[in-house]
Write a protein that holds these residues in place. Structure first.
Motif, PDB file in Angstrom:
ATOM      1  N   LEU A   1      -0.064  11.158 -10.382  1.00 28.40           N
ATOM      2  CA  LEU A   1      -0.066  12.045  -9.211  1.00 28.40           C
ATOM      3  C   LEU A   1       0.571  11.358  -8.003  1.00 28.40           C
ATOM      4  O   LEU A   1       1.295  11.983  -7.226  1.00 28.40           O
ATOM      5  CB  LEU A   1      -1.494  12.508  -8.898  1.00 28.40           C
ATOM      6  N   HIS A   2       0.302  10.047  -7.865  1.00 25.74           N
ATOM      7  CA  HIS A   2       0.986   9.269  -6.815  1.00 25.74           C
ATOM      8  C   HIS A   2       2.499   9.377  -6.995  1.00 25.74           C
ATOM      9  O   HIS A   2       3.238   9.635  -6.040  1.00 25.74           O
ATOM     10  CB  HIS A   2       0.548   7.797  -6.877  1.00 25.74           C
ATOM     11  N   THR A   3       2.946   9.192  -8.236  1.00 26.13           N
ATOM     12  CA  THR A   3       4.386   9.218  -8.509  1.00 26.13           C
ATOM     13  C   THR A   3       4.983  10.589  -8.181  1.00 26.13           C
ATOM     14  O   THR A   3       6.063  10.681  -7.590  1.00 26.13           O
ATOM     15  CB  THR A   3       4.645   8.831  -9.985  1.00 26.13           C
TER      16      THR A   3
ATOM     17  N   THR B   1       0.850  -1.193   0.000  1.00 30.69           N
ATOM     18  CA  THR B   1       0.000   0.000   0.000  1.00 30.69           C
ATOM     19  C   THR B   1       0.887   1.245   0.000  1.00 30.69           C
ATOM     20  O   THR B   1       2.099   1.147   0.107  1.00 30.69           O
ATOM     21  CB  THR B   1      -0.901   0.005   1.247  1.00 30.69           C
ATOM     22  N   CYS B   2       0.254   2.410  -0.120  1.00 29.89           N
ATOM     23  CA  CYS B   2       1.012   3.657  -0.164  1.00 29.89           C
ATOM     24  C   CYS B   2       0.301   4.703   0.696  1.00 29.89           C
ATOM     25  O   CYS B   2      -0.923   4.808   0.676  1.00 29.89           O
ATOM     26  CB  CYS B   2       1.127   4.145  -1.605  1.00 29.89           C
ATOM     27  N   ASP B   3       1.086   5.465   1.421  1.00 32.37           N
ATOM     28  CA  ASP B   3       0.529   6.482   2.328  1.00 32.37           C
ATOM     29  C   ASP B   3       0.633   7.896   1.765  1.00 32.37           C
ATOM     30  O   ASP B   3       0.476   8.861   2.513  1.00 32.37           O
ATOM     31  CB  ASP B   3       1.257   6.420   3.685  1.00 32.37           C
ATOM     32  N   CYS B   4       0.887   8.037   0.472  1.00 37.47           N
ATOM     33  CA  CYS B   4       1.002   9.388  -0.088  1.00 37.47           C
ATOM     34  C   CYS B   4      -0.376  10.079  -0.088  1.00 37.47           C
ATOM     35  O   CYS B   4      -1.398   9.449   0.171  1.00 37.47           O
ATOM     36  CB  CYS B   4       1.600   9.354  -1.498  1.00 37.47           C
ATOM     37  N   ALA B   5      -0.401  11.360  -0.389  1.00 39.16           N
ATOM     38  CA  ALA B   5      -1.636  12.141  -0.331  1.00 39.16           C
ATOM     39  C   ALA B   5      -2.681  11.634  -1.323  1.00 39.16           C
ATOM     40  O   ALA B   5      -3.882  11.778  -1.102  1.00 39.16           O
ATOM     41  CB  ALA B   5      -1.327  13.614  -0.604  1.00 39.16           C
ATOM     42  N   VAL B   6      -2.249  11.020  -2.401  1.00 44.65           N
ATOM     43  CA  VAL B   6      -3.180  10.518  -3.414  1.00 44.65           C
ATOM     44  C   VAL B   6      -3.731   9.155  -3.004  1.00 44.65           C
ATOM     45  O   VAL B   6      -4.925   8.891  -3.134  1.00 44.65           O
ATOM     46  CB  VAL B   6      -2.485  10.433  -4.792  1.00 44.65           C
ATOM     47  N   CYS B   7      -2.865   8.285  -2.509  1.00 44.92           N
ATOM     48  CA  CYS B   7      -3.277   6.912  -2.208  1.00 44.92           C
ATOM     49  C   CYS B   7      -3.942   6.788  -0.842  1.00 44.92           C
ATOM     50  O   CYS B   7      -4.836   5.960  -0.671  1.00 44.92           O
ATOM     51  CB  CYS B   7      -2.067   5.981  -2.266  1.00 44.92           C
ATOM     52  N   ALA B   8      -3.477   7.541   0.143  1.00 48.48           N
ATOM     53  CA  ALA B   8      -4.035   7.511   1.500  1.00 48.48           C
ATOM     54  C   ALA B   8      -4.209   6.091   2.024  1.00 48.48           C
ATOM     55  O   ALA B   8      -5.277   5.702   2.499  1.00 48.48           O
ATOM     56  CB  ALA B   8      -5.370   8.272   1.535  1.00 48.48           C
TER      57      ALA B   8
END
Ligand SMILES: [Zn+2]
Length: 374
Positions: free
Chosen positions: A294-296, A268-275
């Motif tokens: 945008l994730h990238t 999973t990813c915790d970036c602002a897009v993926c949350a």
């Protein structure tokens, strides 16, 4: 305006979508495409504090010659640029509110047996520009990074009165070529006003080794230079989602991740897009392809924030080496979790090697005047 700044290079059509994810202090945009001037003006009017410049892409369309190192495609056909014409184009970029001007340099092929005349012509003409707002673009074949050519390239970059933005061209990843990653490190150590342009995670290796800044491409085609194709009409193939997997320091097609994680819980990813959502969730829809981008962008700036917090020199190189060590461990972890062979890529292996020293300076140089937007 250049130092430690990470720019995202993006087509004018996607610029507005990417804009909210660009940090004002440490980031910015390089716009490509026909509407780049219009888009540049719009963005700078709306967010004047954001760094925005443009790359007019002459290097994707024409090969440089000693007589005509600069040029531009116009509505009336190709136009070679003399010094007055070059100044006019650079003024035009500034009139459209570009934060600084970028030369429309044509493509510089590999040198012919020690003949650096085209490269020298680019720098010679650029050195006639009497302005302090310009970066000289050097779109070069990767072959310039080989030991036989590197001293000429370094000498020309060092003799330039303006900061230089280097594009490395190859079919595929230029840094997979023989001597290229080592040569780029030496160049970054040897040239204090060098920016790496139209690149990928090589931006981080370059900045760790002394590059002023970098511009990372939003799409695969903007992550290295391409040889000129005057009649290229655009691919028209359907876009597919690609994500930067930060733990692996690598871009992957989402389809590849879906294969890996077919039978185990996906990363999973915790970036602002993926949350906190899974990296495998992106479909082929236009909206998902954009969200993957945008994730990238978020992950690139998260990595860049860490780099920016280090001190240039050993501290920064140490940080980067740790990222590479962690990435190797994550490749092993992924292999064992998914029961597949996930090999550690050749470029990351090369980056784990010790760095070569700076190139010796040949003879005496004229004192550089440090004009330019550094
Ligand atoms: Zn994410």
């Amino acid at each position: 305006m250049l130092r430690d700044r990470l720019l995202i290079m993006v087509n004018d059509q996607l610029a507005i979508d990417v804009l909210p994810y660009i940090p004002v202090r440490t980031g910015g945009l390089v716009l490509t495409g026909a509407a780049a001037p219009v888009r540049c003006r719009e963005i700078r009017n709306a967010r004047p504090e954001t760094t925005v410049v443009m790359d007019q892409g002459s290097h994707t369309q024409q090969i440089a010659t000693t007589d005509a190192p600069f040029g531009l495609k116009t509505n009336y056909g190709w136009r070679d640029l003399d010094l007055a014409g070059l100044n006019e184009i650079l003024d035009g970029q500034r009139d459209n509110k570009a934060s600084y001007a970028v030369t429309p340099t044509c493509f510089i092929p590999a040198d012919q047996v020690g003949d650096a005349s085209v490269l020298k012509a680019v720098i010679r003409q650029a050195n006639h520009l009497r302005r302090g707002d310009t970066v000289v673009l050097l779109p070069c074949s990767w072959r310039w990074l080989r030991r036989s050519s590197l001293p000429d390239l370094a000498e020309q970059i060092r003799s330039c009165r303006h900061p230089v933005a280097l594009i490395m061209q190859a079919d595929g990843d230029p840094l997979e070529r023989d001597q290229a990653s080592e040569g780029l490190r030496q160049l970054c150590r040897s040239c204090p006003r060098l920016v790496l342009w139209r690149t990928d995670l090589a931006a981080f290796d370059a900045m760790a080794h002394g590059a002023l800044g970098a511009a990372v491409g939003a799409s695969a085609v903007l992550r290295h230079g391409v040889a000129p194709r005057p009649d290229s009409g655009g691919g028209g193939h359907k876009p597919f989602p690609v994500v930067l997997v930060r733990r692996l320091l690598r871009y992957h097609r989402v389809a590849t991740l879906q294969d890996w994680f077919a039978h185990v819980d996906p990363w999973t990813c915790d970036c602002a897009v993926c949350a906190g959502a899974a990296l495998t969730r992106f479909t082929d829809s236009d909206a998902d392809v954009l969200r993957a981008l945008l994730h990238t962008v978020c992950e690139l700036y998260s990595l860049h924030e860490e780099l920016d917090a280090t001190l240039p020199g050993d501290d920064r190189i140490g940080w980067w080496r740790q990222q590479l060590t962690d990435a190797r461990e994550y490749h092993r972890l992924l292999s064992s979790q998914t029961d597949t062979e996930v090999s550690f890529p050749k470029v990351l292996q090369a980056w784990r090697r010790w760095s070569p020293p700076a190139l010796p300076t040949r003879g005496k140089h004229r004192t550089q005047d440090h004009s330019g937007p550094s």
